[in-house]
Design a protein around this motif. Sequence first.
Motif: not given
Ligand SMILES: [Mg+2]
Length: 346
Positions: A75, A146, A224
Amino acid sequence: MATGEFDLIGQYFTNKSVPRDDVITGIGDDCAILSVPAGKQLVVTTDTMVSGIHFLSDANPTDIAHKLVAVNISDIAAMGGQPAWASLALTLPSFDTEWLSAFSDSLHQQLHRYGVSLIGGDTTKGNMTLTLTLQGFVEQGKALPRHGAKAGDLIYCSGTIGDANAGLKLLIDANNRTDLHPENSDEALLTKNDKDYLIARHQRPTARVSTGQALVGIANSCIDLSDGLASDLKHILKASSRACGVALSANIELSALPLSTALQTYVSKALWPQYALAGGDDYELLFTVSAENKAQLEDVMAEHDLPYTHIGEIVSAGQSEQEQQINYFNEKQLTTLALQGWDHFQ
Ligand SMILES: [Mg+2]
């Protein structure tokens, strides 16, 4: 376990930590005292692993610790961060010295591998549950979010995908649990090396820290792969659509998906997308890069010898489309896929 708690911590988790200048006080006081370097921001993540849900209940402590560290550091990697500090919350059904010794050795080994200091923790008695909190640094304002994908971005993923799920299937089959997975895989075709490789991808993943850092300033978005590409890509689409105010979709070319030879040997071709897109536990990075930054990406990935593959594009969703979706193509022909999820196993 309360009375033995401090003995337990002292015995297995202190004095083995990676020394770091930014840890003023580590384990041993009420709190750790830490310094965030000038010009950096802190990125923080927590992941919990529960026996029978996130790992098979007969998994060994060495593998459990390895995976616990990797999934958390993954992460940090997905944000383009440098991992620094970890704290551990350990719930165990019994005081098992053999288990604790193997677990703590492996935990420290993995933390050393990534240069991470263990700065604190807590232990309680109960069903086996392991929680690690990881903290790391990113350059001010440079974290890979993201929500940054734009129409026209190229979609890439690191490494190969689907291996961890094939490894899990091999382990489950070994326990005669074929009911939980699709058929059409043939263990007899695998060499011992292939089999070991796939199982290791499930039990002992590697977090792509160097890849994440190489992408800082180049990628628009990154995540990820923990749940499988199909669902993790939707997180990027959803967050990015909201951020830019335009509904975004993705076009993915199935023939471009990076698959290991071990996976291709073990699983029949019809199921390759199932493993690659819905398998989960890959801990590779999925990221998007503008066409403008493509050459820069190619240079930095070549310079650091990092494996990655171009698998598709971000596009504006059609006006009739209510929400973001993934369009799958096979040799450029639009195709439909029925992916079967299997998030948890007992
Ligand atoms: Mg993640």
